[in-house]
Write an enzyme that holds these catalytic residues in place. Structure first.
Site, PDB file in Angstrom:
ATOM      1  N   ARG A 164       0.855  -1.187   0.000  1.00 19.54           N
ATOM      2  CA  ARG A 164       0.000   0.000   0.000  1.00 19.54           C
ATOM      3  C   ARG A 164       0.888   1.233   0.000  1.00 19.54           C
ATOM      4  NH1 ARG A 164      -0.785   2.333   5.072  1.00 19.54           N
ATOM      5  NH2 ARG A 164       0.327   1.262   6.755  1.00 19.54           N
ATOM      6  N   ARG A 212      -2.594  10.974   1.834  1.00 17.14           N
ATOM      7  CA  ARG A 212      -3.374  11.770   2.776  1.00 17.14           C
ATOM      8  C   ARG A 212      -3.866  13.033   2.088  1.00 17.14           C
ATOM      9  NH1 ARG A 212       0.897  11.793   7.801  1.00 17.14           N
ATOM     10  NH2 ARG A 212       0.991   9.528   8.153  1.00 17.14           N
ATOM     11  N   ARG A 232      20.003  -7.015   1.285  1.00 18.49           N
ATOM     12  CA  ARG A 232      20.505  -5.763   0.731  1.00 18.49           C
ATOM     13  C   ARG A 232      21.365  -5.104   1.802  1.00 18.49           C
ATOM     14  NH1 ARG A 232      21.114  -4.150  -4.119  1.00 18.49           N
ATOM     15  NH2 ARG A 232      20.528  -2.010  -3.706  1.00 18.49           N
ATOM     16  N   ARG A 274      19.568   9.010   0.456  1.00 17.83           N
ATOM     17  CA  ARG A 274      19.145  10.072   1.372  1.00 17.83           C
ATOM     18  C   ARG A 274      20.331  10.665   2.111  1.00 17.83           C
ATOM     19  NH1 ARG A 274      15.818   7.104   6.333  1.00 17.83           N
ATOM     20  NH2 ARG A 274      17.315   5.458   6.794  1.00 17.83           N
ATOM     21  N   GLU A 295      23.651   8.083   2.497  1.00 21.34           N
ATOM     22  CA  GLU A 295      23.328   6.662   2.582  1.00 21.34           C
ATOM     23  C   GLU A 295      23.247   6.064   1.177  1.00 21.34           C
ATOM     24  OE1 GLU A 295      19.399   4.375   4.081  1.00 21.34           O
ATOM     25  OE2 GLU A 295      20.389   5.604   5.617  1.00 21.34           O
ATOM     26  N   TYR A 298      11.961  -7.782   8.358  1.00 19.39           N
ATOM     27  CA  TYR A 298      12.213  -6.402   8.752  1.00 19.39           C
ATOM     28  C   TYR A 298      11.432  -6.104  10.022  1.00 19.39           C
ATOM     29  CZ  TYR A 298      12.383  -1.370   8.897  1.00 19.39           C
ATOM     30  OH  TYR A 298      12.574  -0.085   9.313  1.00 19.39           O
ATOM     31  N   ASP A 355      10.524  -2.886  12.806  1.00 21.06           N
ATOM     32  CA  ASP A 355      10.665  -1.599  13.464  1.00 21.06           C
ATOM     33  C   ASP A 355      11.057  -1.870  14.920  1.00 21.06           C
ATOM     34  OD1 ASP A 355      10.153   0.251  11.426  1.00 21.06           O
ATOM     35  OD2 ASP A 355       7.983  -0.042  11.612  1.00 21.06           O
TER      36      ASP A 355
END
Length: 380
Positions: A178, A182, A263, A294, A319, A367, A369
């Site tokens: 997704r 907004r 990666r 970035r 990066e 992954y 968080d």
């Protein structure tokens, strides 16, 4: 060689290992934590340079809607009010992230949500007509179905291709499940109730979690060392009743079924003789002409408003994504069908280990968080 001195040997002093050490220590267990790096903290480690806490392995912003998790980490170290509001730069032009009315106003010179909805829906319809009823077959088609041509081409396509090192047409559609859009003027990247950075840096969080543990850094679980000259992982386990393993699961089993893919990233840190380089913590570079993805200006994580001018210098990190090979740091698992089938084979082996806990990004090949790791271990 120490014999059964510890209840737990914890391999890896990142957030998962540190949280497990905290949990076991609070239950009266004795823990030895080891890490092959010369420091604790894993990828959330910070180095103080010129009075600035530098996120050495990329930007980390803690965010959660779980009050129990938020209260817990703040009981270890107070967190500040940092709000993640990254920018994207495409051929010198800046756009707000995430995709919101500030982004659309900049892109199309419009002001109302209805105008933005109409443009996006028209562009999505173009893609629906091209697909003619079939499902998206790659990341490009998926993104065009979700947000349309303009947002995809300016803010997604080339950035994603730099990240993954291959064309979006060759990347699987599931990578982008997704893309939140907004239709309000809101640059807050996260929808969570709480977010911030530990005041004084993430080292304070890790130090608090590891309090009461024995710690040895600069020691590799798989290589000869003072504790285990033969570097036999089963002999490593002789020094503790149980093992918490947070490194690569395929390496634990000596690559029995083959190697999992990752990666990697490369970081260039530079100290600049100016107090404020880009005016924001994170700027993504979404065109392919710029090799890095970035830049991170670290002082903005903990210094707000004119406070950034209290320190005359600044530290900026570029990066660069890169293909992983042995000797590089594995940052992101490549969760395609081939690798997930391979991981399932290793997971089946791990499930047969009654005295070994496999946890974290590398051991679970997923992954994470930060907040879900904290939440998961608080529930043990």
């Amino acid at each position: 060689m120490m014999e059964n001195k510890y209840d737990y040997l914890i391999v890896g002093a990142g957030l998962y290992g540190a949280m497990m050490a905290w949990r076991m220590t609070t239950q009266g267990k004795k823990c030895l934590v080891i890490d092959r790096r010369q420091h604790t903290g894993g990828n959330i480690y910070c180095e103080n340079i010129e009075g600035i806490n530098v996120h050495k392995y990329g930007a980390h912003i803690f965010h959660t809607s779980n009050k129990k998790v938020w209260d817990f980490v703040n009981s270890i170290v107070p967190f500040n009010r940092y709000t993640n509001s990254p920018l994207a730069k495409y051929h010198g032009r800046l756009y707000n992230l995430p995709f919101n009315m500030n982004t659309f106003a900049r892109m199309w010179n419009i002001t109302t949500p209805d105008e933005a909805r109409r443009i996006i829906e028209e562009q999505k319809q173009e893609m629906r007509e091209r697909l003619n009823g079939r499902q998206p077959q790659n990341l490009e088609e998926q993104a065009l179905m979700l947000v349309g041509k303009d947002i995809y081409e300016v803010l997604i396509k080339e950035y994603t291709e730099k990240q993954w090192g291959r064309p979006c047409t060759e990347l699987p559609a599931f990578i982008i499940k997704r893309l939140p859009v907004r239709f309000v003027y809101d640059n807050n990247y996260f929808n969570d109730t709480y977010q911030g950075i530990p005041i004084g840096g993430y080292n304070k969080l890790i130090d608090g979690l590891l309090n009461g543990c024995d710690i040895i850094t600069g020691i590799d679980f798989f290589k000869p060392n003072d504790l285990c000259p033969e570097a036999n992982i089963h002999r490593w386990r002789e020094i503790a009743d149980k093992l918490v393993f947070t490194a690569k699961i395929d390496q634990f089993y000596d690559y029995r079924y083959g190697r999992l893919d990752y990666r990697s990233l490369r970081f260039e840190h530079e100290t600049l003789d100016c107090p404020n380089f880009q005016g924001n913590a994170v700027v993504n570079y979404t065109d392919k002409e710029v090799a890095y993805t970035r830049t991170i200006e670290h002082k903005h994580f903990e210094m707000f408003g004119d406070k950034v001018y209290d320190i005359p210098k600044t530290v900026v990190t570029k990066e660069y994504p890169q293909e992983w090979h042995e000797g590089l740091e594995p940052y992101y698992p490549v969760n395609d069908d081939k690798n997930m089938q391979l991981y399932a084979s290793y997971k089946a082996l791990a499930d047969q280990e009654p005295d070994v806990i496999f946890g974290g990004r590398l051991a679970e090949y997923k992954y994470y968080d930060m907040a879900p790791i904290v939440e998961k271990i608080l529930e043990i």
